[in-house]
Design a protein around this motif. Sequence first.
Motif, PDB file in Angstrom:
ATOM      1  N   ILE A 280       0.859  -1.185   0.000  1.00 62.10           N
ATOM      2  CA  ILE A 280       0.000   0.000   0.000  1.00 62.10           C
ATOM      3  C   ILE A 280       0.896   1.236   0.000  1.00 62.10           C
ATOM      4  O   ILE A 280       1.783   1.357   0.850  1.00 62.10           O
TER       5      ILE A 280
ATOM      6  N   THR B  70      -0.984  -1.080  -4.359  1.00 64.38           N
ATOM      7  CA  THR B  70      -2.243  -0.353  -4.207  1.00 64.38           C
ATOM      8  C   THR B  70      -1.868   1.093  -3.926  1.00 64.38           C
ATOM      9  O   THR B  70      -1.331   1.407  -2.863  1.00 64.38           O
TER      10      THR B  70
ATOM     11  N   ILE C  36      -2.774   4.945  -3.253  1.00 58.72           N
ATOM     12  CA  ILE C  36      -3.868   5.777  -2.739  1.00 58.72           C
ATOM     13  C   ILE C  36      -3.366   7.217  -2.710  1.00 58.72           C
ATOM     14  O   ILE C  36      -2.334   7.491  -2.096  1.00 58.72           O
ATOM     15  N   PHE C  37      -4.084   8.104  -3.377  1.00 55.27           N
ATOM     16  CA  PHE C  37      -3.648   9.499  -3.432  1.00 55.27           C
ATOM     17  C   PHE C  37      -4.252  10.299  -2.291  1.00 55.27           C
ATOM     18  O   PHE C  37      -5.400  10.068  -1.892  1.00 55.27           O
ATOM     19  N   CYS C  38      -3.446  11.208  -1.744  1.00 51.59           N
ATOM     20  CA  CYS C  38      -3.932  12.054  -0.654  1.00 51.59           C
ATOM     21  C   CYS C  38      -3.467  13.483  -0.895  1.00 51.59           C
ATOM     22  O   CYS C  38      -2.568  13.724  -1.704  1.00 51.59           O
ATOM     23  N   ASP C  39      -4.079  14.436  -0.189  1.00 44.96           N
ATOM     24  CA  ASP C  39      -3.669  15.842  -0.341  1.00 44.96           C
ATOM     25  C   ASP C  39      -2.393  16.119   0.448  1.00 44.96           C
ATOM     26  O   ASP C  39      -1.516  16.824  -0.020  1.00 44.96           O
TER      27      ASP C  39
ATOM     28  N   GLU D 148      -2.667  13.552   6.675  1.00 47.71           N
ATOM     29  CA  GLU D 148      -3.995  12.941   6.737  1.00 47.71           C
ATOM     30  C   GLU D 148      -3.894  11.462   7.118  1.00 47.71           C
ATOM     31  O   GLU D 148      -4.862  10.864   7.562  1.00 47.71           O
TER      32      GLU D 148
ATOM     33  N   ARG E 289      -1.941   9.861  13.094  1.00 51.31           N
ATOM     34  CA  ARG E 289      -3.284  10.321  13.415  1.00 51.31           C
ATOM     35  C   ARG E 289      -3.620   9.970  14.857  1.00 51.31           C
ATOM     36  O   ARG E 289      -2.953   9.154  15.477  1.00 51.31           O
ATOM     37  N   ARG E 290      -4.680  10.563  15.378  1.00 52.96           N
ATOM     38  CA  ARG E 290      -5.125  10.240  16.731  1.00 52.96           C
ATOM     39  C   ARG E 290      -5.840   8.902  16.740  1.00 52.96           C
ATOM     40  O   ARG E 290      -6.372   8.471  15.731  1.00 52.96           O
ATOM     41  N   ASN E 291      -5.873   8.297  17.936  1.00 54.19           N
ATOM     42  CA  ASN E 291      -6.685   7.096  18.162  1.00 54.19           C
ATOM     43  C   ASN E 291      -6.310   5.951  17.215  1.00 54.19           C
ATOM     44  O   ASN E 291      -7.097   5.514  16.394  1.00 54.19           O
ATOM     45  N   GLN E 292      -5.047   5.495  17.330  1.00 57.00           N
ATOM     46  CA  GLN E 292      -4.587   4.409  16.465  1.00 57.00           C
ATOM     47  C   GLN E 292      -4.402   3.115  17.259  1.00 57.00           C
ATOM     48  O   GLN E 292      -4.138   3.157  18.449  1.00 57.00           O
TER      49      GLN E 292
END
Lengths: 72, 250
Positions: free
Chosen positions: A4, A28, A30-33, A37, A41-44
């Motif tokens: 990924i 795989t 996956i494009f992101c800005d 993002e 991240r929080r809550n992993q």
Amino acid sequence: MPEIIYIEKRVQTLPRTQAFLRRFSNPTVIFCDHYKEIFNRRNQNFRLQKERPAWIVAQKEGSLVHPIPPQY
Amino acid sequence: MILIAIACMLEASPFLTHFSLKKTQNSPFPLYERESLALVVTGIGEHAMIAALSHTVGSLAKNSYVVNIGYAGHRSAPLGAVYSVNSILKEGAKSAFYPHISGKSTLPSMPLRSVTQPESLFSEELLYDMEGHAFFETAKRFVPLEQIILWKVVSDGPKRPFERSPVSTERALPVLLPHSETLPPLSCPKEPTFPPSWRLTHTQRLQAARSIRFANELGVDLAPCYRAKTGRAFLRALQEITETTLPEYA
């Protein structure tokens, strides 16, 4: 199992990104800005995350080279 | 525990039959349960999804998977194809969501766009639904991001309107069942306790708890730390272990 790879949209056409992608047979993508993002991240759940680590291709930003202080 | 949130009864009925789920609640949202599986029928649209999921998932333990299964439209994908969702976009939303793709997943993945009205144009090569964004936004408040999963069954497209679609989620069962068995089991995290004789500040306790949690998740042996006689010695030993075995979390 396909790798990924998250890619920031602004770097998707860069030659280095394309060269990096050629290393993988069937990734795989996956494009992101922005990489934040996805990253830190929080809550992993780290155990689940470690079962399938992913790649992130992003652009460094801000001042990458700092001037030497005048007093130096 | 696995909680499945499904928008309408048409999508839910194959799962209710297959798992022999029993209705345990009728109002405000139909809830069906059996052992470690629960299924809530939320209703169509994002507001219905937010209300039903908040009402149901709030009472679940934190070590639960929350799964959304449902129909989605796609421009060219074959009817009945099953995809896991790898990113969720929505017009006007501040940012996109990126669901985690589980470790042994072999299901093909695809981006999803959530829309407020049924889609007819299908201008992009994406999945289109009405609840995915609201589902993820609500679920992430209750469970860790890696425990939120979206599986979509292609039911319609530009030349095949939903009303005339012959697809049932029953066709997705043979694909999803073996896939659901590959989900890693979730452990129940326990808050670490420290002997009362160890004099630790509140900040030291929080930092130690964080390191212990990472170490436990990754299977690092912390027994040498617990042989310490004082809180200070414990923290020093814990720091040594985390710096050598978990440098990225130290």
